[in-house]
Scaffold this motif. Structure first.
Motif, PDB file in Angstrom:
ATOM      1  N   LYS A   1      35.826  66.668  62.962  1.00  0.00           N
ATOM      2  CA  LYS A   1      36.378  67.606  61.984  1.00  0.00           C
ATOM      3  C   LYS A   1      37.838  67.957  62.279  1.00  0.00           C
ATOM      4  O   LYS A   1      38.255  68.068  63.427  1.00  0.00           O
ATOM      5  N   PHE A   2      38.548  68.172  61.197  1.00  0.00           N
ATOM      6  CA  PHE A   2      39.959  68.539  61.293  1.00  0.00           C
ATOM      7  C   PHE A   2      40.151  69.864  62.043  1.00  0.00           C
ATOM      8  O   PHE A   2      41.079  70.014  62.848  1.00  0.00           O
ATOM      9  N   THR A   3      39.261  70.822  61.785  1.00  0.00           N
ATOM     10  CA  THR A   3      39.401  72.131  62.440  1.00  0.00           C
ATOM     11  C   THR A   3      39.276  72.012  63.961  1.00  0.00           C
ATOM     12  O   THR A   3      39.935  72.730  64.702  1.00  0.00           O
ATOM     13  N   TYR A   4      38.426  71.117  64.409  1.00  0.00           N
ATOM     14  CA  TYR A   4      38.246  70.891  65.852  1.00  0.00           C
ATOM     15  C   TYR A   4      39.542  70.375  66.467  1.00  0.00           C
ATOM     16  O   TYR A   4      39.988  70.837  67.519  1.00  0.00           O
ATOM     17  N   VAL A   5      40.171  69.420  65.784  1.00  0.00           N
ATOM     18  CA  VAL A   5      41.433  68.855  66.266  1.00  0.00           C
ATOM     19  C   VAL A   5      42.538  69.904  66.238  1.00  0.00           C
ATOM     20  O   VAL A   5      43.291  70.076  67.211  1.00  0.00           O
ATOM     21  N   ALA A   6      42.655  70.623  65.126  1.00  0.00           N
ATOM     22  CA  ALA A   6      43.728  71.607  64.973  1.00  0.00           C
ATOM     23  C   ALA A   6      43.629  72.715  66.011  1.00  0.00           C
ATOM     24  O   ALA A   6      44.629  73.105  66.629  1.00  0.00           O
ATOM     25  N   LYS A   7      42.420  73.217  66.211  1.00  0.00           N
ATOM     26  CA  LYS A   7      42.223  74.299  67.175  1.00  0.00           C
ATOM     27  C   LYS A   7      42.520  73.834  68.599  1.00  0.00           C
ATOM     28  O   LYS A   7      43.180  74.530  69.381  1.00  0.00           O
ATOM     29  N   GLY A   8      42.044  72.634  68.944  1.00  0.00           N
ATOM     30  CA  GLY A   8      42.268  72.104  70.292  1.00  0.00           C
ATOM     31  C   GLY A   8      43.730  71.815  70.559  1.00  0.00           C
ATOM     32  O   GLY A   8      44.267  72.145  71.626  1.00  0.00           O
ATOM     33  N   ALA A   9      44.420  71.196  69.569  1.00  0.00           N
ATOM     34  CA  ALA A   9      45.848  70.893  69.732  1.00  0.00           C
ATOM     35  C   ALA A   9      46.659  72.172  69.887  1.00  0.00           C
ATOM     36  O   ALA A   9      47.604  72.240  70.695  1.00  0.00           O
ATOM     37  N   ASP A  10      46.304  73.205  69.133  1.00  0.00           N
ATOM     38  CA  ASP A  10      47.004  74.492  69.215  1.00  0.00           C
ATOM     39  C   ASP A  10      46.845  75.098  70.614  1.00  0.00           C
ATOM     40  O   ASP A  10      47.808  75.591  71.213  1.00  0.00           O
ATOM     41  N   GLU A  11      45.643  75.035  71.136  1.00  0.00           N
ATOM     42  CA  GLU A  11      45.361  75.619  72.457  1.00  0.00           C
ATOM     43  C   GLU A  11      46.163  74.919  73.563  1.00  0.00           C
ATOM     44  O   GLU A  11      46.783  75.577  74.414  1.00  0.00           O
ATOM     45  N   ILE A  12      46.181  73.586  73.541  1.00  0.00           N
ATOM     46  CA  ILE A  12      46.886  72.840  74.591  1.00  0.00           C
ATOM     47  C   ILE A  12      48.405  72.970  74.426  1.00  0.00           C
ATOM     48  O   ILE A  12      49.136  73.157  75.403  1.00  0.00           O
ATOM     49  N   ALA A  13      48.884  72.886  73.190  1.00  0.00           N
ATOM     50  CA  ALA A  13      50.327  72.930  72.950  1.00  0.00           C
ATOM     51  C   ALA A  13      50.944  74.239  73.439  1.00  0.00           C
ATOM     52  O   ALA A  13      52.077  74.257  73.944  1.00  0.00           O
ATOM     53  N   LYS A  14      50.209  75.341  73.307  1.00  0.00           N
ATOM     54  CA  LYS A  14      50.746  76.652  73.720  1.00  0.00           C
ATOM     55  C   LYS A  14      51.037  76.724  75.223  1.00  0.00           C
ATOM     56  O   LYS A  14      51.791  77.588  75.662  1.00  0.00           O
ATOM     57  N   LYS A  15      50.414  75.855  75.986  1.00  0.00           N
ATOM     58  CA  LYS A  15      50.676  75.850  77.430  1.00  0.00           C
ATOM     59  C   LYS A  15      52.072  75.297  77.737  1.00  0.00           C
ATOM     60  O   LYS A  15      52.638  75.582  78.799  1.00  0.00           O
ATOM     61  N   TYR A  16      52.604  74.492  76.814  1.00  0.00           N
ATOM     62  CA  TYR A  16      53.861  73.779  77.078  1.00  0.00           C
ATOM     63  C   TYR A  16      55.030  74.238  76.198  1.00  0.00           C
ATOM     64  O   TYR A  16      56.179  74.177  76.625  1.00  0.00           O
ATOM     65  N   ILE A  17      54.743  74.659  74.971  1.00  0.00           N
ATOM     66  CA  ILE A  17      55.825  74.959  74.021  1.00  0.00           C
ATOM     67  C   ILE A  17      55.510  76.226  73.232  1.00  0.00           C
ATOM     68  O   ILE A  17      54.371  76.709  73.241  1.00  0.00           O
ATOM     69  N   ASP A  18      56.542  76.737  72.551  1.00  0.00           N
ATOM     70  CA  ASP A  18      56.358  77.826  71.592  1.00  0.00           C
ATOM     71  C   ASP A  18      56.038  77.195  70.241  1.00  0.00           C
ATOM     72  O   ASP A  18      56.877  76.487  69.665  1.00  0.00           O
ATOM     73  N   VAL A  19      54.844  77.443  69.740  1.00  0.00           N
ATOM     74  CA  VAL A  19      54.428  76.806  68.486  1.00  0.00           C
ATOM     75  C   VAL A  19      54.973  77.573  67.289  1.00  0.00           C
ATOM     76  O   VAL A  19      55.189  78.785  67.350  1.00  0.00           O
ATOM     77  N   ASP A  20      55.191  76.843  66.203  1.00  0.00           N
ATOM     78  CA  ASP A  20      55.725  77.458  64.979  1.00  0.00           C
ATOM     79  C   ASP A  20      54.727  78.423  64.353  1.00  0.00           C
ATOM     80  O   ASP A  20      55.085  79.482  63.857  1.00  0.00           O
ATOM     81  N   MET A  21      53.466  78.042  64.361  1.00  0.00           N
ATOM     82  CA  MET A  21      52.445  78.859  63.701  1.00  0.00           C
ATOM     83  C   MET A  21      51.180  78.857  64.538  1.00  0.00           C
ATOM     84  O   MET A  21      50.766  77.816  65.050  1.00  0.00           O
ATOM     85  N   ASP A  22      50.603  80.042  64.676  1.00  0.00           N
ATOM     86  CA  ASP A  22      49.368  80.162  65.438  1.00  0.00           C
ATOM     87  C   ASP A  22      48.190  79.655  64.602  1.00  0.00           C
ATOM     88  O   ASP A  22      48.114  79.906  63.398  1.00  0.00           O
ATOM     89  N   TYR A  23      47.288  78.947  65.261  1.00  0.00           N
ATOM     90  CA  TYR A  23      46.108  78.422  64.568  1.00  0.00           C
ATOM     91  C   TYR A  23      45.325  79.536  63.877  1.00  0.00           C
ATOM     92  O   TYR A  23      44.828  79.358  62.759  1.00  0.00           O
ATOM     93  N   LYS A  24      45.254  80.707  64.517  1.00  0.00           N
ATOM     94  CA  LYS A  24      44.479  81.814  63.937  1.00  0.00           C
ATOM     95  C   LYS A  24      45.049  82.277  62.613  1.00  0.00           C
ATOM     96  O   LYS A  24      44.343  82.812  61.763  1.00  0.00           O
TER      97      LYS A  24
END
Length: 449
Positions: free
Chosen positions: A146-169
């Protein structure tokens, strides 16, 4: 969060070859290289055996019911998240993708290709995940597809390394367990045509492309802004050369419309966009074009109309305290009685043109109050003696105190003029009460000596 996408294919080797750039390894948009670098999880370098051969070891052991060989995932980063010009950014993108694959697709071979050969030059990663597990030879779970699984996981990992443009929540709808539909969706093809049009206009040339999706969106918006109901919306759409050919329900986004552009007057050639291709589902255009957006606009208008009507009816007494129904009826009855009394006793405070005379109204109110204090006393007719109680009340209301009277001076023209005006006013008051002048006390008694 990075932009994400997941798809599946039964042709794993073709997916791997595409990510690697084929035999020559050249990238899109005339880039010399397809990949900045390639990394893997659970595989050796792409030498005999190749990546496809290494994955095939597990494809051959999968159940016959497993129709898909790989899951293709894309993680794309905005320029604010990862600067494409910074050489370290590609390494960070690769590390985010590797950690994401290890955590969310454990025990599965993964190929990660880090690239920047898109139209905008943004960093993105193609992640090819083997759909067959190395431990039990089973395919990905339903959740992992599912897309939501990918989006949520990518958001969680990316936050460890960069400032994301938009929070998954911020884009996740808890009610539907889905990513919220973007308000205005634009395909890469449309975005490219827009850019080419803008460049041409900058150079003083005509725009080379007619974008029917943008034309359609503008017509839908105009009809939505004018519509007062769904039927009214359909009618206004039809007037603008657009019809709705289907109204269905999607599991992911709920109710949808399928719009069809019937008006081809702006299209340069019928061959450019065949009639059958001028149809599109509302979710492909974005949330602003869905039935839900239409219903919200209609409801908003109805609420505005109700609020306006309420204001128009109540603005005169908007500052008055709230009163009960019984108090309201009591006030209305009292006003009716006063009006009838004033009419019977010839207290005129409204002209034939409807103009309101405040002085006359106040005099009538004072006389009415005096009458109410003596309810058994009849109001005198013209031939009868005056009711002194009413007269005294009227005198008191209009009494002139010595401080307001100019100092008396023999032969003073101003004093004589002022006195005459007061006498005329009293004569007017008496006439209003149908009383004769004989009932008025002498001037000296009234004004004082």
């Amino acid at each position: 969060m990075p932009y994400t996408r997941i798809t599946a294919t039964a042709f794993g080797k073709a997916a791997i070859d595409y990510a690697l750039g084929g035999k020559e390894g050249k990238g899109h948009n005339n880039n010399e290289k397809r990949n900045l670098f390639v990394t893997t999880v659970g595989m050796f370098p792409n030498q005999p055996p190749s990546y496809a051969d290494q994955m095939n070891e597990y494809w051959s052991r999968a159940s016959s019911r497993n129709k898909n060989q790989v899951r293709r995932i894309v993680l794309s980063f905005s320029e604010q998240e990862l600067d494409p010009k910074d050489p370290n950014s590609a390494l960070i993108a690769g590390e985010i993708s590797r950690e994401f694959a290890e955590k969310y697709y454990p025990n599965r071979q993964t190929l990660i290709c880090v690239q920047n050969d898109g139209e905008g030059g943004k960093l993105h990663c193609h992640i090819i995940v083997n759909n067959v597990s190395m431990t039990d030879f089973k395919g990905c779970s339903d959740e992992q597809t599912k897309f939501t699984y990918v989006a949520k996981g990518a958001d969680e990992i990316a936050k460890k390394y960069i400032d994301v443009d938009m929070d998954y929540k911020d884009i996740f709808d808890k009610k539907t367990s889905q990513i919220k539909l973007s308000k205005d969706k634009v395909s890469r093809h449309v975005r490219r045509m827009r850019q080419e049009n803008q460049e041409a206009i900058k150079n003083g040339e005509d725009a080379p492309h007619y974008i029917w999706e943008d034309d359609l969106k503008s017509r839908i918006k105009l009809a939505m802004n004018e519509a007062t109901s769904r039927d009214d919306f359909f009618s206004k759409l039809n007037d603008r050369g657009v019809t709705i050919v289907r109204n269905g329900t999607l599991k992911r986004h709920g109710e949808y419309f399928t719009y069809s552009m019937q008006d081809a007057s702006k299209i340069k050639s019928e061959d450019e966009i065949p009639k059958g291709k001028r149809k599109i589902r509302s979710d492909k255009l974005g949330g602003d074009y869905m039935p839900k957006a239409l219903d919200e606009k209609i409801a908003e208008k109805q609420n505005d109309n109700q609020a306006t009507a309420y204001y128009d009816e109540s603005e005169v007494i908007s500052d008055a305290p709230a009163i009960s129904e019984s108090e309201k009826k009591e006030l209305e009855e009292e006003a009716r009685e006063f009006s009838e009394w004033a009419t019977q006793n010839k207290y005129i405070y409204l002209s034939d043109d409807g103009d309101f005379d405040l002085d006359a109204y106040e005099r009538a109110q004072e006389a009415y109050k005096a009458f109410k204090r003596q309810p058994k006393t009849d109001v005198p007719e013209i031939s009868s003696a005056p009711n002194l109680g009413i007269l005294e009340s009227a005198k008191e209301h209009r009494k002139v105190t010595p401080s307001k009277v100019p100092e008396k001076a023999s032969g003073s023209t101003s004093y004589d003029s002022y006195t005459q005006k007061l006498i005329d006013k009293i004569n007017h008051d008496v006439a209003q009460m149908d009383m004769s002048l004989d009932s008025i006390p002498d001037d000296e008694d009234f004004f004082g000596s």
